[in-house]
Design an enzyme around this catalytic site. Structure first.
Site, PDB file in Angstrom:
ATOM      1  N   CYS A 125       0.878  -1.171   0.000  1.00 38.52           N
ATOM      2  CA  CYS A 125       0.000   0.000   0.000  1.00 38.52           C
ATOM      3  C   CYS A 125       0.916   1.220   0.000  1.00 38.52           C
ATOM      4  O   CYS A 125       2.129   1.082  -0.164  1.00 38.52           O
ATOM      5  CB  CYS A 125      -1.005  -0.011   1.151  1.00 38.52           C
ATOM      6  SG  CYS A 125      -0.370   0.235   2.813  1.00 38.52           S
ATOM      7  N   HIS A 131      13.812 -14.811  12.370  1.00 37.14           N
ATOM      8  CA  HIS A 131      13.383 -14.703  13.768  1.00 37.14           C
ATOM      9  C   HIS A 131      11.877 -14.815  13.956  1.00 37.14           C
ATOM     10  O   HIS A 131      11.427 -15.273  15.012  1.00 37.14           O
ATOM     11  CB  HIS A 131      13.852 -13.376  14.364  1.00 37.14           C
ATOM     12  CG  HIS A 131      15.326 -13.303  14.539  1.00 37.14           C
ATOM     13  ND1 HIS A 131      15.935 -12.315  15.273  1.00 37.14           N
ATOM     14  CD2 HIS A 131      16.333 -14.085  14.073  1.00 37.14           C
ATOM     15  CE1 HIS A 131      17.248 -12.487  15.255  1.00 37.14           C
ATOM     16  NE2 HIS A 131      17.506 -13.547  14.514  1.00 37.14           N
TER      17      HIS A 131
END
Length: 145
Positions: free
Chosen positions: A65, A98
């Site tokens: 966006c 992670h």
């Protein structure tokens, strides 16, 4: 890999370029819209992308966006989606290592095409490290863990 991609009107042009890039890289791409640059609401497309991930229709997703913020919030409403807003390749790599992110979000008004490609390449090349990160990632979709 099967990649789903969605945007709002502000990121329509970037999405078109990234669809071509992902095809050239040999990925199967599902363009979830929009079909043109007419004004649309980013949550509608973020929800579509989150659903595609949840249903197993795509291995990974790309959410776009103007800033990347709104659509990333919408994608993350789906507990199966782990969408990370990134602006450079190192954060894209860490999102995979992670956080086991399965969707990357980028802001079309903030990220040029070359940087967007570099971020996506780093994201797709990344691997989840597991270990101490595993229980943390489990909590992202199941807060009672």
């Amino acid at each position: 890999m099967r990649i789903a991609i969605a945007s709002d009107h502000a990121a329509f042009d970037l999405k078109a370029e990234l669809v071509t890039f992902l095809h050239e890289e040999g990925h199967e791409v599902s363009d979830l819209g929009p079909e043109n640059a007419d004004r649309v609401d980013y949550p509608d497309y973020g929800y579509k992308l989150g659903d595609a991930i949840a249903k197993g229709e795509a291995d990974f997703g790309v959410a776009l966006c103007g800033s990347g913020i709104g659509i990333s919030i919408a994608v993350n409403r789906n507990p199966a989606a782990r969408c990370a807003l990134v602006s450079e390749p190192y954060s894209a790599t860490l999102a995979r290592e992670h956080n086991n992110a399965n969707v990357i979000a980028l802001g079309a008004r903030l990220t040029g095409i070359d940087m967007a490609k570099a971020c996506i390449s780093a994201f797709l090349a990344g691997q989840f490290a597991g270990g101490r990160h595993g229980p943390r990632v489990d909590k992202l979709s199941n807060p009672s863990c």
